[in-house]
Design an enzyme around this catalytic site. Structure first.
Site, PDB file in Angstrom:
ATOM      1  N   ASP A 153       0.843  -1.199   0.000  1.00  0.00           N
ATOM      2  CA  ASP A 153       0.000   0.000   0.000  1.00  0.00           C
ATOM      3  C   ASP A 153       0.877   1.247   0.000  1.00  0.00           C
ATOM      4  O   ASP A 153       2.014   1.233   0.483  1.00  0.00           O
ATOM      5  CB  ASP A 153      -0.977  -0.001   1.179  1.00  0.00           C
ATOM      6  CG  ASP A 153      -0.291   0.060   2.533  1.00  0.00           C
ATOM      7  OD1 ASP A 153       0.720  -0.645   2.720  1.00  0.00           O
ATOM      8  OD2 ASP A 153      -0.766   0.795   3.421  1.00  0.00           O
ATOM      9  N   GLU A 213      -0.081  -0.688   5.895  1.00  0.00           N
ATOM     10  CA  GLU A 213       1.005  -0.125   6.688  1.00  0.00           C
ATOM     11  C   GLU A 213       0.905   1.384   6.744  1.00  0.00           C
ATOM     12  O   GLU A 213       1.165   1.997   7.775  1.00  0.00           O
ATOM     13  CB  GLU A 213       2.358  -0.540   6.105  1.00  0.00           C
ATOM     14  CG  GLU A 213       3.539  -0.336   7.062  1.00  0.00           C
ATOM     15  CD  GLU A 213       4.161   1.053   7.000  1.00  0.00           C
ATOM     16  OE1 GLU A 213       4.986   1.378   7.872  1.00  0.00           O
ATOM     17  OE2 GLU A 213       3.828   1.829   6.077  1.00  0.00           O
TER      18      GLU A 213
END
EC number: 3.5.1.18
Length: 397
Positions: free
Chosen positions: A75, A140
């Site tokens: 991500d 994250e």
């Protein structure tokens, strides 16, 4: 075809618009790189009420030990003003020896290089002398609730055990080979709120200005320093990050004020001992009354963040020496072992196995025109490949 080219690997990943919490095709692309070289992959969707569902990936080659984990995230943060980019943020455009794209540095580049390193190792030596796994999350950059934490829990519940972990976050300030992260400071956040009495600014005796109170408390949080640092960590530091009154009128004394703060703390403290110290400082400041002459002591409320990050330091010689030796062998420089910077998902992995972090140069991460030098991708791949061989030799000794 083996995914031995980090440039091609990274271009494939960058073209996936995986802004948290969207998977964007990034995990699918990664899985398509790993399965042809012998990895068995699982996709896990983690859920928690009030948060987005997150897709994660766990892939492993080998069945026995020793077991090396590589951890990271696909991500990425939002692109910001797309018009300000020199090249579209998900185009993986190459110009003057650099690849542009969101996630190029943080941290699709690290993943691309480790995939290439493993593929080269297998191409040259066959299957590893043990097991290698990829633990990759899509959460994250977001709340970090449905990501690495739950993926670790899932894997451990099915019997996975690891001997060491390398996290591929960008750790180098200016050039590849400068810095390995061997620990992280803890992080604790909270918010204090003070109630006042709203009134007209021309009649302060009829009101009670909470701004005076919140400034008094905030000053006590920041001064004096908490400590002078330790052998492996810099001094603990508290920053007041917001002061809010919710008042747009210039002639009205507000009804309440609040201040949020964050502390990055070293190994002299735990989250619990730091909370005790902060409350003691607030209590002393509340009764002092320096900014509120003739007023009663300040009454405040404090709310703590539910998930403090705990300080940790990795002392695993085989892991650190294998990585630092690989860095020196490829770059010719001895990396500095550091605990500086913010938090990462290493804070969760430390509860399962020794963990260190090493990746690309972080100068452009989260910025417009995030980019990475193609030469750095090849250098990092070489370091990772050398590290894999050295770590398995150390672990088998």
């Amino acid at each position: 075809m083996f995914p031995t080219d980090p440039v091609s690997n990274l271009a494939t990943l960058i073209r996936c618009p995986s802004v948290t919490p969207a998977e964007g095709g990034a995990l699918t692309a990664l899985e398509s790189m790993l399965t042809p070289i012998g990895f068995k992959a699982d996709r896990i969707v983690a859920r928690e009420a009030g948060t987005p569902d997150i897709e994660n990936l766990y892939a492993r080659i080998g069945v026995g030990g020793p077991h090396l984990m590589f951890a990271g995230h696909t991500d990425v943060v939002p692109v910001g003003d797309e018009i300000a980019w020199s090249h579209p943020p998900f185009s993986a455009a190459i110009a003057e020896g650099e690849m542009y794209g969101r996630g190029a540095v943080d941290m699709k580049g690290g993943i691309a290089c480790f995939v290439a390193a493993v593929a080269r190792h297998i191409e040259k030596h066959g299957a590893p002398k043990g097991s290698i796994s990829f633990l990759i999350t899509g959460d994250e950059e977001g709340p970090a609730i449905n990501g690495t934490v739950k993926l670790l829990e899932w894997a451990a519940a099915k019997g996975e055990r690891w001997d060491a972990c390398l996290v591929g976050e960008p750790t180098n300030p200016g050039g590849i080979g400068e810095m390995i992260k061997i620990g992280r400071r803890g992080s604790l956040s909270g918010r204090i709120t003070v109630q006042g009495v709203q009134g007209h600014a021309a009649y302060p005796h009829l009101a009670d200005n909470p701004v005076r109170s919140i400034l008094q408390l905030a000053h006590a949080l920041m001064d004096p320093p908490f400590d002078d640092g330790t052998e492996n960590f810099q001094p603990s530091n508290l920053e007041v990050t917001t002061i809010d009154v919710g008042n747009a009128a210039v002639n009205v004394i507000p009804a309440k004020a609040s201040a949020a703060f964050n502390v990055r703390f070293n190994d002299l403290w735990t989250a619990e001992s730091l909370m005790t110290e902060i409350v003691a400082r607030l209590d002393r400041a509340a009764s002092a009354g320096a900014l509120r002459p003739g007023r009663a002591p300040v009454k405040y409320e404090i709310v703590w963040n539910e998930r403090p990050s705990h300080v940790f330091l990795t002392r695993n010689d085989a892991l650190i020496e294998s990585l630092s030796g690989a860095v020196e062998a490829v770059t010719g420089q001895q990396p500095r072992l550091s605990t500086t910077g913010g938090t990462s998902d290493a804070r969760f992995i430390k509860d399962y196995c020794p963990v260190v972090e090493f990746g690309l140069v972080g100068k452009t991460m989260h910025m417009v025109d995030e980019r990475v030098a193609l030469a750095d991708l090849e250098t990092l791949t070489g370091i990772y490949e050398t590290f894999i061989a050295r770590w398995f030799d150390h672990a088998a000794a």
